[in-house]
Design a protein around this motif. Structure first.
Motif, PDB file in Angstrom:
ATOM      1  N   UNK A  58       1.380  -1.196  -0.327  1.00  0.00           N
ATOM      2  CA  UNK A  58      -0.282   0.186   0.176  1.00  0.00           C
ATOM      3  C   UNK A  58       0.842   1.172   0.025  1.00  0.00           C
ATOM      4  N   UNK A  59       2.110   1.685   0.451  1.00  0.00           N
ATOM      5  CA  UNK A  59       3.103   2.386   0.581  1.00  0.00           C
ATOM      6  C   UNK A  59       3.647   2.648  -0.419  1.00  0.00           C
ATOM      7  N   UNK A  60       4.238   1.101  -1.349  1.00  0.00           N
ATOM      8  CA  UNK A  60       4.176   1.077  -2.606  1.00  0.00           C
ATOM      9  C   UNK A  60       3.484   2.361  -3.540  1.00  0.00           C
ATOM     10  N   UNK A  83       9.652  -4.834  13.090  1.00  0.00           N
ATOM     11  CA  UNK A  83       9.093  -5.131  12.333  1.00  0.00           C
ATOM     12  C   UNK A  83       7.940  -5.480  11.457  1.00  0.00           C
ATOM     13  N   UNK A  84       7.446  -3.942  12.204  1.00  0.00           N
ATOM     14  CA  UNK A  84       5.825  -3.549  11.271  1.00  0.00           C
ATOM     15  C   UNK A  84       6.833  -1.721  10.175  1.00  0.00           C
ATOM     16  N   UNK A  85       8.039  -1.637  10.812  1.00  0.00           N
ATOM     17  CA  UNK A  85       8.917  -0.348   9.851  1.00  0.00           C
ATOM     18  C   UNK A  85       9.250  -1.019   8.921  1.00  0.00           C
ATOM     19  N   UNK A  86       8.282  -0.820   7.416  1.00  0.00           N
ATOM     20  CA  UNK A  86       8.388  -0.841   6.260  1.00  0.00           C
ATOM     21  C   UNK A  86       8.390   0.040   5.268  1.00  0.00           C
ATOM     22  N   UNK A  87       8.816   1.375   6.026  1.00  0.00           N
ATOM     23  CA  UNK A  87       8.775   1.938   4.990  1.00  0.00           C
ATOM     24  C   UNK A  87       9.338   2.328   4.339  1.00  0.00           C
ATOM     25  N   UNK A  88      10.817   2.038   4.650  1.00  0.00           N
ATOM     26  CA  UNK A  88      12.557   2.186   3.812  1.00  0.00           C
ATOM     27  C   UNK A  88      12.077   1.105   2.633  1.00  0.00           C
ATOM     28  N   UNK A  89      11.798  -0.283   3.100  1.00  0.00           N
ATOM     29  CA  UNK A  89      11.459  -1.057   2.041  1.00  0.00           C
ATOM     30  C   UNK A  89      10.807  -0.686   1.061  1.00  0.00           C
ATOM     31  N   UNK A  90       9.506  -0.505   1.346  1.00  0.00           N
ATOM     32  CA  UNK A  90       8.298   0.490   0.266  1.00  0.00           C
ATOM     33  C   UNK A  90       8.838   1.094  -0.831  1.00  0.00           C
ATOM     34  N   UNK A  91       9.995   1.952  -0.372  1.00  0.00           N
ATOM     35  CA  UNK A  91      10.554   3.082  -0.819  1.00  0.00           C
ATOM     36  C   UNK A  91      11.353   2.732  -1.937  1.00  0.00           C
ATOM     37  N   UNK A  92      12.535   1.925  -0.818  1.00  0.00           N
ATOM     38  CA  UNK A  92      13.257   1.132  -2.411  1.00  0.00           C
ATOM     39  C   UNK A  92      12.373   0.603  -3.680  1.00  0.00           C
ATOM     40  N   UNK A  93      11.574  -0.334  -3.076  1.00  0.00           N
ATOM     41  CA  UNK A  93      10.882  -0.651  -4.323  1.00  0.00           C
ATOM     42  C   UNK A  93       9.931   0.009  -5.083  1.00  0.00           C
ATOM     43  N   UNK A  94       9.409   1.400  -4.494  1.00  0.00           N
ATOM     44  CA  UNK A  94       8.248   2.325  -5.864  1.00  0.00           C
ATOM     45  C   UNK A  94       9.678   2.802  -6.167  1.00  0.00           C
ATOM     46  N   UNK A  95      10.525   2.899  -5.848  1.00  0.00           N
ATOM     47  CA  UNK A  95      11.961   3.196  -6.934  1.00  0.00           C
ATOM     48  C   UNK A  95      13.111   3.087  -7.837  1.00  0.00           C
ATOM     49  N   UNK A  96      12.282   1.555  -6.898  1.00  0.00           N
ATOM     50  CA  UNK A  96      13.582   0.408  -8.426  1.00  0.00           C
ATOM     51  C   UNK A  96      14.789   0.492  -7.732  1.00  0.00           C
ATOM     52  N   UNK A  97      14.847   0.375  -6.589  1.00  0.00           N
ATOM     53  CA  UNK A  97      16.702   1.107  -6.146  1.00  0.00           C
ATOM     54  C   UNK A  97      16.758  -0.383  -4.982  1.00  0.00           C
ATOM     55  N   UNK A  98      17.895   0.171  -4.524  1.00  0.00           N
ATOM     56  CA  UNK A  98      18.422  -1.134  -4.085  1.00  0.00           C
ATOM     57  C   UNK A  98      18.221  -0.126  -2.439  1.00  0.00           C
ATOM     58  N   UNK A 125      18.474   0.560  10.703  1.00  0.00           N
ATOM     59  CA  UNK A 125      17.655   2.177  10.550  1.00  0.00           C
ATOM     60  C   UNK A 125      18.421   3.001   9.808  1.00  0.00           C
ATOM     61  N   UNK A 126      19.870   2.228   9.648  1.00  0.00           N
ATOM     62  CA  UNK A 126      21.108   2.521   8.691  1.00  0.00           C
ATOM     63  C   UNK A 126      20.628   1.850   7.166  1.00  0.00           C
ATOM     64  N   UNK A 127      19.369   1.647   6.916  1.00  0.00           N
ATOM     65  CA  UNK A 127      19.188   1.230   6.292  1.00  0.00           C
ATOM     66  C   UNK A 127      18.455   1.929   5.243  1.00  0.00           C
ATOM     67  N   UNK A 128      19.532   2.092   4.218  1.00  0.00           N
ATOM     68  CA  UNK A 128      18.728   3.849   3.027  1.00  0.00           C
ATOM     69  C   UNK A 128      18.552   3.432   1.923  1.00  0.00           C
ATOM     70  N   UNK A 141      19.431  10.713  16.012  1.00  0.00           N
ATOM     71  CA  UNK A 141      20.268  10.012  15.557  1.00  0.00           C
ATOM     72  C   UNK A 141      19.494   9.435  14.092  1.00  0.00           C
ATOM     73  N   UNK A 142      18.811   8.537  14.447  1.00  0.00           N
ATOM     74  CA  UNK A 142      18.383   8.421  13.310  1.00  0.00           C
ATOM     75  C   UNK A 142      17.892   9.172  12.335  1.00  0.00           C
ATOM     76  N   UNK A 143      18.167   8.645  11.191  1.00  0.00           N
ATOM     77  CA  UNK A 143      18.274   9.698  10.388  1.00  0.00           C
ATOM     78  C   UNK A 143      17.058   9.527   9.030  1.00  0.00           C
ATOM     79  N   UNK A 144      16.573  10.898   8.294  1.00  0.00           N
ATOM     80  CA  UNK A 144      15.114  10.224   7.421  1.00  0.00           C
ATOM     81  C   UNK A 144      16.185  10.727   6.132  1.00  0.00           C
ATOM     82  N   UNK A 145      15.654  10.425   5.004  1.00  0.00           N
ATOM     83  CA  UNK A 145      16.687  10.645   3.848  1.00  0.00           C
ATOM     84  C   UNK A 145      15.024  11.780   3.191  1.00  0.00           C
ATOM     85  N   UNK A 146      15.695  12.363   1.646  1.00  0.00           N
ATOM     86  CA  UNK A 146      15.128  12.906   0.634  1.00  0.00           C
ATOM     87  C   UNK A 146      15.554  12.075  -0.943  1.00  0.00           C
ATOM     88  N   UNK A 147      14.775  11.311  -0.989  1.00  0.00           N
ATOM     89  CA  UNK A 147      15.179  10.231  -2.988  1.00  0.00           C
ATOM     90  C   UNK A 147      13.854  11.288  -3.886  1.00  0.00           C
TER      91      UNK A 147
END
Lengths: 258, 258
Positions: A58-60, A83-98, A125-128, A141-147
């Motif tokens: 749904x996030x993708x 385990x319920x923090x899935x935003x970063x994996x969803x963003x990776x999939x949305x942009x098709x980047x590792x 949390x360091x997975x970007x 500490x744990x950063x956000x990001x802009x893609x």
């Protein structure tokens, strides 16, 4: 009200709130109003908000629909260590980047907790997603990001707020919209006809009407918004003339340039 | 967390908040949390929220996207008497049905203000899309309505709330979801690994993790949700065993069956 009403050079944005806790009613969202105000003040027009659960698909889907349509997309929530923090994996999939442990993010944790090995939670949390720029989080500490045009922030309000402060200077801005609010001590129905005419005559001023209910009676807030201040003044003058002609008590509630 | 996690027989819903005042940050939304809780208690799962401005095209697009995907769609806002109240015309367009002064709605106003001709503002609020059932508004008269699976309500919180009360008994319900909240006095990162394992072992229980920050320290609320109470109890027992084994202070914050 058309998309272009508040002036030209509009920079648009959308907000995606990620969190089952909002949808279940467990938590009263506090982020929408903060982000809406911060963007309004920056001259960025928030055009849509969506709230979706912590479900990757749904996030993708939401991110891809929104990032194509708006200049910027902000997301809140789902970048913690569990385990319920899935935003970063969803963003990776949305942009098709590792998505991988980011050396810059790892350095943030190493410098914050010197001599300690970075814990599994912090490593998560360091997975970007590849290609993203970090957004600083001086609180924990744990950063956000802009893609590209998508800005990924924490859901915890005070962390989201410092991330907004860090990222806003990097963004393109439009002309800030000025607002005038006129309080009319008459029900909405009484001003409706006049306001419709006024709106038709002032297509570049967005005229909103909001009823209020108080112990002493009902009334209407008329809110006029435009990136072009003199246009607002012209519309306000005509509104006053209308209210005086129709004998409706009113006063200028505030004058703010946001 | 998959779509089916909290049990079978799920009745889904979405909420469309219509209002420029939320997007500009002028107003803190109060309707989302109320509707989310009311639906949760009724056994209806709120799956998505969108906020869009008072622009007809955007409302049409959102309503059509949502009504095909969810069992029910609730809308709030945009059914007042002024020019920026465009929800009803948008609903008519979304369903491709005519919108006209509704005799039932006109009767509401005639009975409420006997001997008075119905004012132009009230006549505007009596415009209802063809085929809709009315939703009562005992506070100020002007009704909401339900057209197929779309329920159109006022944006003013106390009026929206009485409309929810009126319409909820007519709706299909699922099994109510039970919730258990466990407070753990350890940061999210410390419980992350255990929770991931627990979630994998209990696919029918939705396990959420929410950090908190207090003066005395940081901690985590673990929220377990399922339509199947015994499944929650089993997961909670294992969670307690895990927390004791890892020496993490915790307590059962509340036990609510919503």
């Amino acid at each position: 009200m058309a998309e272009s009403d508040t002036g030209s050079d509009i920079v648009t944005a959308a907000l995606l709130v990620i969190g089952e806790e909002i949808l279940s009613g467990r938590t009263q969202d506090a982020n929408i109003v903060h982000i809406a105000k911060a963007l309004d003040q920056a001259g960025i027009a928030l055009r849509e908000v969506r709230v979706v659960p912590d479900i990757e698909d749904e996030i993708v889907e939401a991110v891809n629909a929104m990032r194509r349509r708006f200049r910027y997309v902000f997301t809140t929530g789902g970048i913690g260590p569990t385990h319920d923090d899935v935003t970063t994996d969803a963003i990776g999939r949305a942009f098709d980047v590792p998505v991988a442990e980011d050396p810059r993010a790892m350095r943030v944790f190493e410098e914050r907790y010197p001599g300690e090995p970075v814990s599994p939670g912090r490593r998560r949390m360091a997975r970007i997603p590849e290609g993203a720029e970090l957004v600083a989080n001086p609180i924990s500490g744990a950063p956000g990001y802009m893609l590209e045009n998508v800005i990924v922030m924490a859901g915890i309000p005070r962390i989201m707020q410092v991330m907004m402060e860090d990222v806003l200077p990097r963004l393109e801005k439009g002309r800030p919209v000025s607002t005038r609010t006129i309080r009319v001590d008459a029900p909405e129905g009484h001003v409706a006809g006049g306001l419709a005419t006024l709106q038709a005559q002032h297509p570049k001023v967005q005229i909103g009407s909001y009823p209020f209910f108080e112990e002493t009676g009902v009334g209407t807030y008329v809110v006029l918004r435009s990136a072009d201040g003199p246009l607002i003044e012209a519309a306000v003058s005509e509104l006053f003339a209308l209210l005086i002609r129709e004998d409706m008590p009113h006063n200028d509630e505030d004058e703010e340039t946001s």
